[in-house]
Design an enzyme around this catalytic site. Sequence first.
Site, PDB file in Angstrom:
ATOM      1  N   ARG A 245       4.039   2.681   2.806  1.00  0.00           N
ATOM      2  CA  ARG A 245       3.425   3.603   3.770  1.00  0.00           C
ATOM      3  C   ARG A 245       3.184   4.934   3.053  1.00  0.00           C
ATOM      4  O   ARG A 245       3.890   5.282   2.100  1.00  0.00           O
ATOM      5  CB  ARG A 245       4.344   3.813   4.970  1.00  0.00           C
ATOM      6  CG  ARG A 245       4.644   2.529   5.743  1.00  0.00           C
ATOM      7  CD  ARG A 245       5.660   2.783   6.845  1.00  0.00           C
ATOM      8  NE  ARG A 245       5.981   1.562   7.590  1.00  0.00           N
ATOM      9  CZ  ARG A 245       6.947   0.707   7.252  1.00  0.00           C
ATOM     10  NH1 ARG A 245       7.696   0.938   6.186  1.00  0.00           N
ATOM     11  NH2 ARG A 245       7.168  -0.373   7.979  1.00  0.00           N
TER      12      ARG A 245
ATOM     13  N   LYS B 254      10.769   3.660   7.275  1.00  0.00           N
ATOM     14  CA  LYS B 254      10.710   3.501   8.728  1.00  0.00           C
ATOM     15  C   LYS B 254      11.828   2.602   9.230  1.00  0.00           C
ATOM     16  O   LYS B 254      12.398   2.818  10.292  1.00  0.00           O
ATOM     17  CB  LYS B 254       9.348   2.928   9.113  1.00  0.00           C
ATOM     18  CG  LYS B 254       9.133   2.802  10.610  1.00  0.00           C
ATOM     19  CD  LYS B 254       7.743   2.281  10.911  1.00  0.00           C
ATOM     20  CE  LYS B 254       7.521   2.148  12.415  1.00  0.00           C
ATOM     21  NZ  LYS B 254       6.157   1.630  12.716  1.00  0.00           N
TER      22      LYS B 254
ATOM     23  N   HIS C 172      -3.034   3.593   6.909  1.00  0.00           N
ATOM     24  CA  HIS C 172      -2.405   2.349   6.474  1.00  0.00           C
ATOM     25  C   HIS C 172      -3.369   1.426   5.723  1.00  0.00           C
ATOM     26  O   HIS C 172      -2.984   0.322   5.356  1.00  0.00           O
ATOM     27  CB  HIS C 172      -1.853   1.595   7.690  1.00  0.00           C
ATOM     28  CG  HIS C 172      -0.443   1.963   8.036  1.00  0.00           C
ATOM     29  ND1 HIS C 172       0.079   3.215   7.822  1.00  0.00           N
ATOM     30  CD2 HIS C 172       0.569   1.231   8.584  1.00  0.00           C
ATOM     31  CE1 HIS C 172       1.337   3.246   8.238  1.00  0.00           C
ATOM     32  NE2 HIS C 172       1.660   2.056   8.696  1.00  0.00           N
TER      33      HIS C 172
ATOM     34  N   ARG D 181      -2.066   0.163   2.399  1.00  0.00           N
ATOM     35  CA  ARG D 181      -0.962  -0.786   2.628  1.00  0.00           C
ATOM     36  C   ARG D 181      -1.528  -2.146   3.057  1.00  0.00           C
ATOM     37  O   ARG D 181      -1.102  -3.186   2.556  1.00  0.00           O
ATOM     38  CB  ARG D 181      -0.039  -0.216   3.701  1.00  0.00           C
ATOM     39  CG  ARG D 181       1.138  -1.099   4.113  1.00  0.00           C
ATOM     40  CD  ARG D 181       2.003  -0.288   5.078  1.00  0.00           C
ATOM     41  NE  ARG D 181       3.022  -1.053   5.784  1.00  0.00           N
ATOM     42  CZ  ARG D 181       4.230  -1.321   5.318  1.00  0.00           C
ATOM     43  NH1 ARG D 181       4.570  -0.914   4.104  1.00  0.00           N
ATOM     44  NH2 ARG D 181       5.111  -1.998   6.038  1.00  0.00           N
TER      45      ARG D 181
ATOM     46  N   HIS E  15       9.259  -5.023   6.455  1.00  0.00           N
ATOM     47  CA  HIS E  15       9.182  -5.408   7.868  1.00  0.00           C
ATOM     48  C   HIS E  15      10.508  -6.006   8.316  1.00  0.00           C
ATOM     49  O   HIS E  15      11.052  -6.896   7.654  1.00  0.00           O
ATOM     50  CB  HIS E  15       8.079  -6.453   8.088  1.00  0.00           C
ATOM     51  CG  HIS E  15       6.702  -5.895   8.019  1.00  0.00           C
ATOM     52  ND1 HIS E  15       5.582  -6.655   7.758  1.00  0.00           N
ATOM     53  CD2 HIS E  15       6.247  -4.619   8.187  1.00  0.00           C
ATOM     54  CE1 HIS E  15       4.503  -5.889   7.769  1.00  0.00           C
ATOM     55  NE2 HIS E  15       4.885  -4.659   8.021  1.00  0.00           N
TER      56      HIS E  15
ATOM     57  N   TYR F 146      -0.855 -11.213   8.329  1.00  0.00           N
ATOM     58  CA  TYR F 146      -1.664 -11.405   7.130  1.00  0.00           C
ATOM     59  C   TYR F 146      -1.795 -12.871   6.736  1.00  0.00           C
ATOM     60  O   TYR F 146      -2.528 -13.201   5.800  1.00  0.00           O
ATOM     61  CB  TYR F 146      -1.051 -10.634   5.956  1.00  0.00           C
ATOM     62  CG  TYR F 146      -0.890  -9.155   6.196  1.00  0.00           C
ATOM     63  CD1 TYR F 146      -1.967  -8.288   6.061  1.00  0.00           C
ATOM     64  CD2 TYR F 146       0.337  -8.607   6.563  1.00  0.00           C
ATOM     65  CE1 TYR F 146      -1.834  -6.918   6.290  1.00  0.00           C
ATOM     66  CE2 TYR F 146       0.490  -7.244   6.789  1.00  0.00           C
ATOM     67  CZ  TYR F 146      -0.599  -6.409   6.654  1.00  0.00           C
ATOM     68  OH  TYR F 146      -0.461  -5.068   6.876  1.00  0.00           O
TER      69      TYR F 146
END
Length: 337
Positions: free
Chosen positions: A198, A221, A273, A276, A299, A308
Amino acid sequence: MAIEQLPDGRWRVDVEPIKGKRFRKTLKTKGEAQRFEATCRSKLIETPTWSLKPTDRRRLSELIDRWAMLHSHTLADGDARRRLLDELAKALGDPVAIRLTGNAYAEYRAKALAAGANPKTLNNRLGYLRSVYNVLRQLGDIDYANPLENTRPLRLQEKELAYLTSAQVDHLFAVIHGRCRTPHVAMVAAICLATGARWGEAQALTPERVRDGLVTFANTKGKRVRSIPIDPLLQQRILGHFKHHGTFSNCLNSFDQTLAASKIPLPAGQSSHVLRHTFASRFVMNGGNILTLQRILGHQSLAMTMRYAHLAPDHLQDAVRYGPVSDFRQFFDSWPG
């Protein structure tokens, strides 16, 4: 008064074995009245169904205050979420928290949608409000079920995650070098493109977190430290940048403005983003493992990374390879015309 005969000959029972739990009934005979009284007393003694604890009368705003004091400091966005919850309580009319219902929230949501509110924003608000009840119940601050536990979020159309082509990447960096006054924009963008970080994670890098062929992102995050391998040439360039220009400054606005100036078409809300997404998309298209990608991107949920998966070179090819059409090829070989 417990049992009293009425003028018409019937018998009235009026008994309060426990304060706040009163029984009244009119019966034909004194014996029936006595048995009813005894039954009321015995049931309350053997299997009490009342509660001496007073009903929780705190309003929703008071519960949010309590949640903020006990829990918000554990969240990266605690202050911002507190402000949003305060606004939500006001919009709901600040009801007694225990009396809030799913129907009341659904009515608020319907009005907000009609006024043009973003459905995803409303889903976030529902999740935040649910969390207030869940956290306080886990902590023992409330003893009743979450009144919103059965309220479903709005079903949203999944958005395609935009990524840049090779030509667009070249064009973007040409615009960055020609437009941005600070050299930090190009380097932070290169780190995001090379690692899937990020923007804020890449921007927070310091020289001591770039070594041994790895970059280490600490203030993430997901609150987890993760280290990503990088090309030796990129490591050399990053350390050289720190030596000549110092640590990164906050340059996201400059990147967003430059991306807009590049005229590269992107869906709303994906500019910060896009690098990314480009890393992740290229990783999958080149045959990268989806579980490895989850760890690289940081994640917590595999479902986030699975967005994805459709880009994998073999995605859905099994539909052709193993589907029934292959069993009936002779049917198509003989197809007229």
